[in-house]
Write an enzyme that holds these catalytic residues in place. Structure first.
Site, short mmCIF file in Angstrom:
data_model
loop_
_atom_site.label_atom_id
_atom_site.label_comp_id
_atom_site.label_asym_id
_atom_site.label_seq_id
_atom_site.Cartn_x
_atom_site.Cartn_y
_atom_site.Cartn_z
N CYS A 205 19.76 18.59 35.63
CA CYS A 205 20.68 17.64 36.30
C CYS A 205 20.52 16.19 35.85
CB CYS A 205 20.48 17.73 37.81
SG CYS A 205 20.67 19.40 38.41
N LYS B 20 9.33 20.79 36.02
CA LYS B 20 8.50 20.32 37.13
C LYS B 20 7.86 21.57 37.71
CE LYS B 20 12.08 20.69 40.67
NZ LYS B 20 12.78 20.08 41.78
C1 UGA Z 1 17.72 16.84 41.19
C2 UGA Z 1 17.90 16.07 42.49
O1 UGA Z 1 16.62 15.68 43.02
C3 UGA Z 1 18.65 16.90 43.53
O2 UGA Z 1 18.88 16.14 44.71
C4 UGA Z 1 19.99 17.31 42.93
O3 UGA Z 1 20.75 18.10 43.80
C5 UGA Z 1 19.75 18.11 41.65
O4 UGA Z 1 19.00 17.28 40.72
C6 UGA Z 1 21.09 18.46 41.07
O5 UGA Z 1 21.83 17.55 40.68
O6 UGA Z 1 21.48 19.63 41.14
P1 UGA Z 1 16.02 18.74 40.35
O7 UGA Z 1 16.76 18.74 39.05
O8 UGA Z 1 15.62 20.02 40.96
O9 UGA Z 1 16.88 17.95 41.46
O10 UGA Z 1 14.71 17.89 40.08
P2 UGA Z 1 13.87 16.73 40.80
O11 UGA Z 1 12.94 17.28 41.79
O12 UGA Z 1 14.78 15.67 41.26
O13 UGA Z 1 13.02 16.19 39.54
C7 UGA Z 1 13.69 15.69 38.37
C8 UGA Z 1 12.69 15.27 37.33
O14 UGA Z 1 12.01 14.07 37.71
C9 UGA Z 1 11.59 16.30 37.04
O15 UGA Z 1 11.35 16.35 35.65
C10 UGA Z 1 10.39 15.73 37.78
O16 UGA Z 1 9.16 16.15 37.26
C11 UGA Z 1 10.60 14.24 37.61
N1 UGA Z 1 9.93 13.43 38.66
C12 UGA Z 1 10.37 13.48 39.93
C13 UGA Z 1 8.87 12.61 38.30
O17 UGA Z 1 8.45 12.54 37.13
N2 UGA Z 1 8.29 11.85 39.28
C14 UGA Z 1 8.71 11.88 40.58
O18 UGA Z 1 8.13 11.13 41.42
C15 UGA Z 1 9.77 12.72 40.91
#
Ligand code: UGA
Length: 426
Positions: A256, A317
């Protein structure tokens, strides 16, 4: 209780279908993939998602959830039709809504009068209007209801959301969709369709920017001798900022964030605004992958060519099996380009069935570290935090460890004899 059709049994569609059945609706979920539908009717879930299997089993056994092949079989008695279809990134950065419009064309003459078609897919602003134009029926409504489901905790995010966004031109349609969500306790944000579509991009882009900001901040902490954990503690307690999404890492990825960042830049450009701030964030994220590689080189103190490196974690993640746009794979690509030999272990990547370019997959952490000259933790799996590092050190050729998720205790690792580096901690 309403009759709901959900078109698309991907991770958004499946979660939506199972959760709507769980809160009492009659749900028929359709997909074109016959094999997937066959498996689902058997209670087999094709993705790794906490609680989803339990909810699907519940829905199948109380008959509130059914899976069928093809959209047409799902919609003939529906009050609501959810579109949960893929909108992949097109070559020009725009989200490709081809499959959304295809399904709309397929079903628009078949849905009963007063049906509300609800789009959950992430789509360019204006898609709601395009769908209305395609349908050309006065007795059918189109509503935008973006999803905010994080992989790994999608069921919890659906049942306990921060908010439910409903974008509609008809206030009556908006109220009917709000009613559908009645059993869920969350504020309803009722807006126009273009705003609803924009809220989705705004949310993901803001979160990606927050992560890139903290990654940049970790680099500054290293340079000035500050500690990123202390800094984020101080930063996050400001309620205007918030403490979540402040965890440094190897960059953001997944199916996403990368696609939605590109799409919002494109949407803005098409509308005459150059969103350079977001361009810089995308660039900073690319640099973060390079930064992890530089850390590896610096820690080893020599060229990576011919070195045996271990990657711990490959998914984008933890708590998902998803490898799409994984930062770990971006880092791996760069390490391979430098001539490193890569061995990897990830608890959710099957070393027997999966194959990845330039990476030898193994079945456990011990095999991965055997004769390794350096390990890089790239996904924050709890297994890596809990591992017995005092024993694992003996397996390694040289005990170098880049903790690109800050999951281990820096001081303990150094005391154990590791040459250890992480992101911005002292
Ligand atoms: C993301 C959004 O958080 C959701 O709300 C949304 O619905 C979804 O995309 C979508 O558009 O369908 P997701 O792709 O599951 O969800 O992943 P996240 O949990 O948001 O993490 C995204 C990336 O950021 C990962 O690579 C994660 O490791 C990284 N991240 C996240 C960090 O490096 N640090 C953080 O503090 C948080």
């Amino acid at each position: 209780m309403s009759n709901v059709a959900v078109i698309g049994a991907g991770y958004v569609g499946l979660t939506t279908a199972a959760c709507l059945a769980h809160i009492g609706h009659n749900v028929i979920c359709a997909d074109i993939d016959e094999d997937k539908i066959f498996q689902l009717n058997d209670g087999k879930i094709p993705i790794h998602e906490a609680r989803l299997s339990e909810l699907v089993t519940e829905g199948l056994s109380n008959q509130q959830l059914k899976f069928v092949v093809g959209a047409q079989s799902a919609i003939t008695t529906s009050d609501f039709v959810f579109l949960c279809l893929p909108t992949p990134q097109g070559e020009d950065g725009r989200a490709d809504i081809g499959s959304v419009l295809e399904v709309v064309e397929e079903i628009c003459h078949l849905v009963p009068p007063e049906t509300i078609i609800i789009n959950k897919s992430t789509v360019p602003v204006g898609t709601n209007t395009s769908i209305e134009r395609t349908i050309q029926r006065e007795d059918v409504y189109v509503v935008s209801n973006p999803e905010f489901l994080r992989e790994g905790v999608a069921v919890t995010d659906f049942l306990q959301p921060d908010r439910i966004v409903i974008g509609a031109t008809s206030s009556q349609a908006s109220a009917r969709v709000a009613e559908l969500y009645d059993p869920i306790d969350a504020p309803i944000i009722a807006v126009d369709p273009a705003s609803a579509e924009t809220i989705k991009y705004a949310t993901n882009s803001f979160l990606a920017t927050k992560v890139s900001f903290v990654n940049g901040l970790a680099a500054v902490c290293e340079a000035v001798g500050a500690d990123i954990e202390s800094v984020t503690r101080g930063l996050g307690t400001d309620q205007r900022i918030g403490s979540r999404f402040l965890q440094p890492g190897p960059g953001w990825g997944g199916s996403c964030f990368p696609k939605d960042m590109q799409a919002l830049v494109r949407i803005a450009t098409d509308a005459g605004y150059e969103f350079d701030l977001l361009r810089a964030v995308i660039e900073a994220n690319d640099q973060q992958f390079d930064r992890i590689v530089s850390k590896a080189e610096l820690l080893l103190g020599e060229d990576l060519d011919g070195k045996n490196l271990t990657l711990l974690g490959l998914t984008f993640k933890a708590h998902t099996d998803d490898l799409r746009n994984s930062p770990a794979l971006e880092v791996a690509k760069r390490l391979a380009t430098q001539g490193a030999n890569l061995t990897a272990y990830d608890p959710m990547v099957d070393s027997q069935t999966e194959t990845l370019d330039d990476i030898r997959l193994v079945a456990n952490i011990e095999q991965a570290l055997d004769d390794s000259e350096m390990a890089l933790i790239l996904t924050e799996w709890p297994e890596f935090t809990r591992a017995n590092w005092s024993k694992l050190i003996d397996l390694m050729d040289t005990p170098c460890l880049v903790d690109a998720r800050n999951v281990l205790d820096r001081r303990s690792m150094i005391e154990l004899g590791y040459r250890y580096d992480d992101l911005g901690r002292i």
